[in-house]
Design a protein around this motif. Structure first.
Motif, short mmCIF file in Angstrom:
data_model
loop_
_atom_site.label_atom_id
_atom_site.label_comp_id
_atom_site.label_asym_id
_atom_site.label_seq_id
_atom_site.Cartn_x
_atom_site.Cartn_y
_atom_site.Cartn_z
N VAL A 449 31.93 -29.06 -12.26
CA VAL A 449 30.60 -29.04 -12.89
C VAL A 449 29.80 -30.22 -12.36
O VAL A 449 30.18 -31.37 -12.58
CB VAL A 449 30.71 -29.10 -14.42
N ARG A 450 28.73 -29.91 -11.66
CA ARG A 450 27.91 -30.97 -11.06
C ARG A 450 27.20 -31.77 -12.13
O ARG A 450 26.56 -31.22 -13.02
CB ARG A 450 26.90 -30.32 -10.10
N SER A 451 27.34 -33.09 -12.07
CA SER A 451 26.70 -34.02 -13.01
C SER A 451 26.99 -33.61 -14.45
O SER A 451 26.08 -33.37 -15.26
CB SER A 451 25.19 -34.10 -12.78
N ALA A 452 28.27 -33.54 -14.78
CA ALA A 452 28.68 -33.16 -16.14
C ALA A 452 28.02 -34.07 -17.16
O ALA A 452 27.91 -35.28 -16.99
CB ALA A 452 30.20 -33.26 -16.26
N GLY A 453 27.55 -33.46 -18.25
CA GLY A 453 26.91 -34.20 -19.32
C GLY A 453 25.40 -34.28 -19.21
O GLY A 453 24.73 -34.61 -20.18
N GLN A 454 24.86 -33.98 -18.03
CA GLN A 454 23.41 -34.05 -17.85
C GLN A 454 22.75 -32.79 -18.42
O GLN A 454 23.26 -31.68 -18.27
CB GLN A 454 23.06 -34.20 -16.37
N MET A 455 21.62 -32.97 -19.09
CA MET A 455 20.90 -31.84 -19.65
C MET A 455 20.38 -30.94 -18.53
O MET A 455 20.02 -31.43 -17.45
CB MET A 455 19.72 -32.30 -20.51
N ARG A 456 20.34 -29.64 -18.77
CA ARG A 456 19.95 -28.73 -17.71
C ARG A 456 19.17 -27.53 -18.24
O ARG A 456 19.13 -27.26 -19.43
CB ARG A 456 21.18 -28.27 -16.92
N GLN A 457 18.56 -26.83 -17.29
CA GLN A 457 17.65 -25.73 -17.59
C GLN A 457 18.42 -24.46 -17.96
O GLN A 457 19.58 -24.27 -17.60
CB GLN A 457 16.78 -25.47 -16.35
N TRP A 458 17.73 -23.57 -18.70
CA TRP A 458 18.30 -22.27 -19.00
C TRP A 458 18.72 -21.57 -17.70
O TRP A 458 18.02 -21.61 -16.69
CB TRP A 458 17.30 -21.40 -19.74
N GLY A 459 19.88 -20.91 -17.76
CA GLY A 459 20.41 -20.24 -16.58
C GLY A 459 21.33 -21.11 -15.76
O GLY A 459 21.96 -20.62 -14.82
N ARG A 460 21.43 -22.39 -16.09
CA ARG A 460 22.24 -23.33 -15.32
C ARG A 460 23.34 -23.96 -16.18
O ARG A 460 23.85 -25.01 -15.86
CB ARG A 460 21.36 -24.43 -14.73
N HIS A 461 23.68 -23.30 -17.29
CA HIS A 461 24.66 -23.87 -18.22
C HIS A 461 26.06 -23.33 -17.95
O HIS A 461 26.41 -22.24 -18.39
CB HIS A 461 24.27 -23.55 -19.67
N ALA A 462 26.85 -24.08 -17.22
CA ALA A 462 28.29 -23.81 -17.13
C ALA A 462 28.92 -24.43 -18.38
O ALA A 462 28.72 -25.62 -18.65
CB ALA A 462 28.87 -24.43 -15.87
N THR A 463 29.67 -23.65 -19.15
CA THR A 463 30.11 -24.12 -20.47
C THR A 463 31.62 -24.34 -20.58
O THR A 463 32.10 -24.60 -21.68
CB THR A 463 29.67 -23.15 -21.58
N ALA A 464 32.35 -24.23 -19.50
CA ALA A 464 33.79 -24.47 -19.55
C ALA A 464 34.17 -25.45 -18.44
O ALA A 464 33.74 -25.27 -17.29
CB ALA A 464 34.58 -23.17 -19.38
N PHE A 465 34.93 -26.46 -18.77
CA PHE A 465 35.46 -27.34 -17.74
C PHE A 465 36.71 -26.74 -17.10
O PHE A 465 36.95 -26.90 -15.91
CB PHE A 465 35.79 -28.72 -18.32
N VAL A 466 37.51 -26.06 -17.89
CA VAL A 466 38.72 -25.41 -17.39
C VAL A 466 38.47 -23.91 -17.42
O VAL A 466 38.33 -23.32 -18.50
CB VAL A 466 39.95 -25.79 -18.23
N GLY A 467 38.40 -23.29 -16.27
CA GLY A 467 37.97 -21.91 -16.17
C GLY A 467 36.53 -21.85 -15.69
O GLY A 467 35.96 -22.84 -15.23
N ARG A 468 35.91 -20.68 -15.80
CA ARG A 468 34.50 -20.49 -15.42
C ARG A 468 33.82 -19.67 -16.51
O ARG A 468 34.31 -18.63 -16.91
CB ARG A 468 34.40 -19.75 -14.07
#
Length: 485
Positions: A449-468
């Protein structure tokens, strides 16, 4: 009157009648250059794209379709591609193609509003979309194959971070957070928590702006707009009970303010409490359902230790409701705008599917809930500092005392006015919110996850660190739940 002289003139003024976009090596793009009108239009779009990229006003919400710069796609449209037959004369195929073109028209209008003026008019762009659309009819199968949203995970980072091994360490940390969250929810339910000062916020009145809902009913998506949409937005808007230790715990409007360097600084104006609203879709059991998402933004997450890897400017909570066909809630889920802390609150008309074997992040349900009736409202209890969800309550709609929350269209953040004129998105061209970086990015990068913890735009939310897993995946809920008869 022919638009071709205008197109050629605009193209020459923008780029000197030469060059193409970053997809210039694509054969589909090259073929467009072989015909005068099609080539002029391709060059016009390419010139505008270069200017947008040079000025950093690219909008990351819906990526362009490679080889077709006048089309854009999101995960819902990518999913609908399977239902769009290839023959160009088929009505479903035409509807789906028009939706891709309209997506580009909407997003490009935002980008151009945020950029210095160009010589191309709206009429010229519309004429070019029509010209390119006619040329695309022979290549509809290629359009469908290319209409894919890139994954928001970096395989390169996972390879460098030895993901097959390191994921076990991160999975243990996720399990620990889930256990702590269950304890917090249980304590709230038992009313054994300390009496922290809570401020109540209540959305009332009509929305100040409605999320745009395009009519895609021909493709099977529910159609709702106008007063019906406004009624649903108000009915399902959550009320907030927030532990308040300071201004960082007060939700507000995102605004540009002048800074000392004659530039613009983004701030959360806590004197103007706001919930930002957007619509979306989920597919469950092959049926499309309407979703409404509400985001509260906070000025920041203060540190509770030194150093605090999770602290930084800007924070928030995103709450989503998936609606049944009758407008009643089926499932709630929530994340922070970084994509972190994804949890689900299901209603009584769904049940969880059996969890597959493995350590990938799966369904996390800290609380179930009887769906509120039309005369009831959802209340979210939110912790100070971390802004973690602590409990979900239901109360009568008449119990409305609290600070007023305005309801605004989330898309306004993609083109927000400067005080002295001009506009800019709060998000950078990569979809991240500048200034909201967290130190945790130096720890979590092996998860891809690029720059984990940084706020991001709709459509760019990866929500799992383990898995996809992606928050806007229309099949996300179908992966975890099945509807009861």
């Amino acid at each position: 009157m022919s638009h071709r002289p205008l197109l050629v003139a605009a193209c020459c003024m923008l780029i000197g009648c030469a060059g193409l976009d970053p997809h210039a090596d694509d054969p589909a793009v090259q073929r467009r250059l072989q015909a005068d009108a099609v080539g002029d239009c391709a060059r016009l779009f390419a010139a505008i794209d270069r200017r947008i990229d040079a000025e950093g006003t690219r909008d990351a919400q819906s990526p362009r379709v490679p080889g077709f710069p006048h089309l854009r796609v999101d995960r819902v449209l990518a999913r609908l591609a399977a239902a769009a037959p290839v023959p160009s004369g088929d009505p479903l195929a035409a509807q789906w193609y028009r939706a891709l073109a309209q997506r580009d028209a909407d997003d490009r209008a935002i980008e151009l509003a945020n950029s210095t003026p160009t010589t191309a008019s709206d009429d010229e762009l519309a004429a070019c979309r029509e010209t390119l659309g006619l040329a695309d009819q022979a290549e509809l199968a290629k359009v469908r194959a290319a209409a894919v949203v890139p994954d928001d995970y970096s395989t390169t980072l996972r390879v460098l971070g030895l993901y097959p091994l390191t994921r076990y360490l991160f999975a243990a940390g996720i399990e620990r957070w889930q256990k702590e969250t269950l304890v917090i929810f249980a304590a709230q339910a038992a009313e054994t928590t300390t009496g922290a000062r809570r401020l109540r916020y209540v959305a009332d009145g009509q929305p100040e702006g409605l999320p745009l809902v395009r009519d895609l009913s021909a493709l099977g998506l529910p159609s709702v707009a106008g007063s019906e949409l406004a009624e649903l937005v108000v009915r399902h808007a959550p009320r907030l009970e927030i532990e308040t230790a300071g201004d960082d715990d007060r939700p507000g409007a995102l605004v540009w303010q002048p800074d000392d360097a004659d530039g613009q600084r983004l701030v959360v104006a806590v004197a103007e409490p706001v919930l930002y609203v957007r619509s979306g879709y989920a597919q469950m059991a092959d049926r499309w359902l309407l979703q409404l998402s509400y985001t509260a933004w906070f000025p920041g997450r203060p540190p509770d230790r030194a150093p605090d890897l999770l602290a930084g400017r800007f924070d928030g909570l995103l709450w989503r409701v998936t609606l049944a066909e009758d407008g009643s809630p089926l499932i709630y889920d929530t994340i922070h705008p970084c994509g972190c802390y994804h949890l689900f609150v299901p209603g009584e008309r769904v049940r969880a599917r059996a969890r597959p074997a493995g350590i990938d992040e799966g369904l996390f349900v800290p609380q179930a809930l009887l769906a509120p009736r039309a005369e009831q409202r959802i209340v979210l209890r939110i912790a100070a500092g971390t802004h973690h969800l602590q409990q979900v309550l239901v109360e009568a709609a008449a119990a409305a005392a609290g600070i007023r929350l305005a309801l605004r269209d989330d898309d306004e953040l993609r083109s927000l006015a400067f005080p002295g004129g001009g506009r800019r998105s709060i998000f950078a061209a990569d979809g991240l919110l500048p200034g909201s970086e967290r130190l945790e990015r130096f720890v979590f990068w092996p998860m891809g996850v690029r720059s984990a913890g940084q706020m991001r735009q709709w459509g760019r939310h990866a929500t799992a660190f383990v898995g996809r897993r992606h928050f806007d995946d229309p099949l996300l809920l179908d992966r975890y739940f099945e509807r009861l008869p």
